[in-house]
Design an enzyme around this catalytic site. Structure first.
Site, short mmCIF file in Angstrom:
data_model
loop_
_atom_site.label_atom_id
_atom_site.label_comp_id
_atom_site.label_asym_id
_atom_site.label_seq_id
_atom_site.Cartn_x
_atom_site.Cartn_y
_atom_site.Cartn_z
N LEU A 109 18.94 -109.60 42.91
CA LEU A 109 19.38 -110.91 43.35
C LEU A 109 19.46 -110.85 44.87
O LEU A 109 19.87 -109.83 45.44
CB LEU A 109 20.76 -111.25 42.78
CG LEU A 109 20.86 -111.53 41.28
CD1 LEU A 109 22.31 -111.83 40.90
CD2 LEU A 109 19.98 -112.71 40.89
N ASP A 110 19.09 -111.94 45.53
CA ASP A 110 19.18 -111.98 46.99
C ASP A 110 20.60 -111.69 47.43
O ASP A 110 21.56 -111.92 46.70
CB ASP A 110 18.75 -113.35 47.51
CG ASP A 110 17.30 -113.68 47.18
OD1 ASP A 110 16.52 -112.73 46.95
OD2 ASP A 110 16.96 -114.87 47.16
N LYS A 111 20.73 -111.22 48.66
CA LYS A 111 22.03 -110.84 49.19
C LYS A 111 23.04 -111.99 49.07
O LYS A 111 24.21 -111.77 48.72
CB LYS A 111 21.89 -110.42 50.66
CG LYS A 111 23.20 -110.00 51.31
CD LYS A 111 22.98 -109.56 52.74
CE LYS A 111 24.29 -109.20 53.42
NZ LYS A 111 24.12 -108.79 54.84
#
Length: 247
Positions: A109-111
């Site tokens: 998952l993106d930051k």
């Protein structure tokens, strides 16, 4: 996939379960701290069946297991990696009793994205869930700029062209509500995709002249984020949840 474990070395079992290094375990065995089925052993290379034999170290029965499966409610600001010299990783959120299994995130998952992330050390299961041929669905909730409607829903159904020219597979887009804010209209949506390109959901909305303001993954395949799981915390999968992923 979960598999039956048969004969394993004592030192491998104990080191895998966090009881020390191979050399430390060898010393413990030599000093008579380890028993198998009630009998003191002297060979740390002795092979046993962890499903049948009772291994005890210093009075504590060893409950062996090969794999762990954790559901994490990933918070924003944490990266989906096993280690990083600058950033906090999802592994940093775990207790030592799980870190010793050397788990890794299944996908990423993106930051700045929150939500469901599966952590495991089961490479075969991870491969099955991430394989492009499997088309495992992933569902997200998001807040996006503008009044999303039939035009965007149809575009997602047909597949949209990303900034690099890639045409996505059909995706299901649902508008759950809209709200007027001081800066303009915001649409609350739910979107299900069947692939995992880099920043895919964000790029899909950019392709229809919108922008993702908030993103949360709520499901991956049959696994749904536990609504009772606070952000930044985790728990082991239930037997039912694990079986639904494996079968």
């Amino acid at each position: 996939m979960k598999k039956t474990v048969k004969k394993l070395r004592i030192d491998k079992i104990l080191s895998h379960m966090g009881y020390g290094t191979r050399s430390e375990i060898k010393k413990a065995v030599k000093n008579g701290y380890v028993t198998v089925n009630g009998k003191t052993i002297k060979d740390s290379g002795m092979q046993v069946d962890p499903d049948l034999d009772i291994v005890d170290i210093d009075g504590e029965v060893v409950k062996y297991r090969e794999f762990i499966y954790l559901m994490l409610h990933k918070p924003p600001g944490v990266i989906s990696a096993t280690e990083d010299v600058r950033e906090e990783t999802v592994i940093d959120l775990l207790d030592e009793e799980y870190i010793i299994f050397q788990p890794f995130p299944v996908g990423r998952l993106d930051k700045d994205t929150e939500g469901l992330l599966l952590l495991t050390n089961d490479g075969q299961l991870a491969h099955n869930l991430l394989s492009p041929r499997k088309h495992v669905p992933k569902t997200y909730e998001a807040k996006v700029v503008g009044s999303i409607g039939d035009k965007e829903i149809k575009a997602f159904q047909q597949g949209v062209t990303l900034d690099d020219g890639y045409v996505t597979k059909p995706a299901e887009l649902i508008v759950t509500s809209r709200e007027q804010t001081d800066t303009g209209m915001i649409s609350n949506i739910q979107v299900t995709i069947h692939e995992g390109k880099f920043h895919q959901v964000k790029r899909m909305f950019e392709s229809v002249d919108s922008k993702v303001l908030y993103l949360k993954r709520i499901s991956m395949g049959s696994l749904r984020l536990d609504p009772e799981l606070p952000i930044g915390t985790y728990r082991e999968l239930t037997e039912e949840e694990l079986n639904s992923l494996i079968n």
